[in-house]
Design an enzyme around this catalytic site. Sequence first.
Site, short mmCIF file in Angstrom:
data_model
loop_
_atom_site.label_atom_id
_atom_site.label_comp_id
_atom_site.label_asym_id
_atom_site.label_seq_id
_atom_site.Cartn_x
_atom_site.Cartn_y
_atom_site.Cartn_z
N ARG A 142 0.83 -1.22 0.00
CA ARG A 142 0.00 0.00 0.00
C ARG A 142 0.87 1.27 0.00
NH1 ARG A 142 -2.94 -3.86 -0.33
NH2 ARG A 142 -5.00 -4.13 0.60
N SER A 169 -10.60 -1.31 4.01
CA SER A 169 -9.74 -1.48 5.18
C SER A 169 -9.33 -0.11 5.68
CB SER A 169 -8.45 -2.22 4.80
OG SER A 169 -8.72 -3.51 4.36
N GLU A 199 -4.78 3.17 6.68
CA GLU A 199 -4.53 3.01 5.24
C GLU A 199 -5.28 4.12 4.50
OE1 GLU A 199 -5.51 -0.82 3.08
OE2 GLU A 199 -6.46 0.66 1.81
N1 EPU Z 1 -9.58 -11.33 11.03
C1 EPU Z 1 -10.14 -11.42 12.28
N2 EPU Z 1 -11.16 -10.56 12.61
C2 EPU Z 1 -11.64 -9.66 11.74
C3 EPU Z 1 -11.05 -9.56 10.46
C4 EPU Z 1 -10.02 -10.40 10.12
O1 EPU Z 1 -9.75 -12.24 13.11
O2 EPU Z 1 -12.57 -8.93 12.10
C5 EPU Z 1 -8.52 -12.28 10.63
C6 EPU Z 1 -9.07 -13.30 9.64
O3 EPU Z 1 -9.67 -14.38 10.27
C7 EPU Z 1 -7.85 -13.70 8.87
C8 EPU Z 1 -7.00 -12.45 8.89
O4 EPU Z 1 -7.50 -11.62 9.94
O5 EPU Z 1 -7.15 -14.71 9.55
C9 EPU Z 1 -6.98 -11.72 7.57
O6 EPU Z 1 -8.29 -11.31 7.22
P1 EPU Z 1 -8.74 -11.07 5.70
O7 EPU Z 1 -8.30 -12.17 4.84
O8 EPU Z 1 -10.19 -10.71 5.74
O9 EPU Z 1 -7.91 -9.86 5.18
P2 EPU Z 1 -7.29 -8.58 5.87
O10 EPU Z 1 -5.86 -8.83 6.16
O11 EPU Z 1 -8.16 -8.15 7.00
C10 EPU Z 1 -6.41 -7.57 3.62
C11 EPU Z 1 -6.52 -6.29 2.85
C12 EPU Z 1 -7.87 -6.19 2.15
C13 EPU Z 1 -7.98 -7.36 1.19
C14 EPU Z 1 -7.87 -8.65 2.01
C15 EPU Z 1 -7.87 -9.88 1.13
C16 EPU Z 1 -5.15 -4.68 4.00
C17 EPU Z 1 -5.11 -3.44 4.82
N3 EPU Z 1 -6.35 -5.15 3.73
O12 EPU Z 1 -7.38 -7.53 4.66
O13 EPU Z 1 -7.86 -4.99 1.38
O14 EPU Z 1 -9.21 -7.33 0.51
O15 EPU Z 1 -6.62 -8.66 2.74
O16 EPU Z 1 -6.65 -9.95 0.43
O17 EPU Z 1 -4.09 -5.18 3.63
C18 EPU Z 1 -8.51 -2.68 1.40
O18 EPU Z 1 -7.30 -2.43 1.28
O19 EPU Z 1 -9.40 -1.78 1.47
C19 EPU Z 1 -8.91 -4.08 1.51
C20 EPU Z 1 -10.19 -4.43 1.72
#
Ligand code: EPU
Length: 333
Positions: A159, A233, A329
């Site tokens: 990012r 995010s 972000e």
């Molecule tokens: N998790 C939790 N609780 C929550 C949310 C997530 O425990 O409320 C845990 C999930 O269980 C999982 C881990 O966190 O083990 C990762 O969650 P997820 O795959 O939903 O992705 P993220 O890391 O929360 C990132 C990006 C998203 C992107 C997703 C999928 C960033 C800041 N965000 O989110 O990007 O869609 O991965 O690749 O890196 C965005 O930038 O606006 C965005 C939505």
Amino acid sequence: MKDIRAYSLKQHNTFGIDVTCSRYLEYSTQEEARQVARILRESNQPHLVIGSGSNLLLTRDFEGIVVRSVLRGMTIDGERLTCGSGMTWDDVVDYSIAHDLHGAENLSLIPGDVGACAVQNIGAYGVEAKDLIARVWAIEIATGEERVFRCDECKYGYRQSRFKREWQGRYLITQVEFALNREFRPRLDYGNIRSELARRGIDKPTARQLRDTIISIRREKLPDPAVLGNGGSFFMNPVVERAVYERLAHDYPAMPHYPVDADHEKIPAGWLIEQCGWKGRAMGRAAVYEKQALVLVNLGGASGADILALCLAVQHDVKARFGISIQPEVHIV
Ligand code: EPU
């Protein structure tokens, strides 16, 4: 070219915050982009370049010029797809698949425009924009000079890019060229892509099936800004030193994590926020989304300051409990 004074930005940010700017300029052609650069150069006012406002938190009226590209158009040359910076990113993904050009499928349904994708290095499900970007065309505001940057010159990171760091406010992006592939080599290893495909009885997905699956995974977890104002995010996932990670992993063996390099691990901020009890909790009209704690939402009628107050409260609690500073972000203005 649109040139409007005392303009409301409510339709230009997905949090739906109603603030104004002194002047709003929108360019739809290369010539208009040159004209906008000239106006910015000659005026003494600060400026802010926005895209579709899906990663933007406005906390006050902007005393200056807001600029937006609506420069459209897509052309294909072999495996290269060149797009105007004002194209909607997801239309680009759809178009690429329709024309048998591959690589962008995992980035389906990410909100925002092509120009912002090149500033922000959008990413999801194991793919980042930098994996696809070949060249970025821009006009330097201070000189009017037209520049073409190779991907490696943009210094992309998670990012991050030079457009976001040291070049902030320096260029107007006009076009982005993506290097795609005629051959479809699906990336299925991230998260629940494989299990979601299996649930649909799909073993070897087509590009269209992969796109549809990503879209449904996203719709399941992320709120539609047309229904509930949000900026995707809100925080970046923190990258921590190995020693910090090991201490936490000892205390919280179930903590999800992703290796970054030999010395660092990335920890999902959504998990940290959920552990602090914030998931689904509101502070006035601002709330942490009930299905994904990384997303802050406007329940209706929240001001930018309300969302910012929630952001600070969440940051404070994560720091107090885990000793980790999570950074927004979303671009806060
Ligand atoms: N998790 C939790 N609780 C929550 C949310 C997530 O425990 O409320 C845990 C999930 O269980 C999982 C881990 O966190 O083990 C990762 O969650 P997820 O795959 O939903 O992705 P993220 O890391 O929360 C990132 C990006 C998203 C992107 C997703 C999928 C960033 C800041 N965000 O989110 O990007 O869609 O991965 O690749 O890196 C965005 O930038 O606006 C965005 C939505």
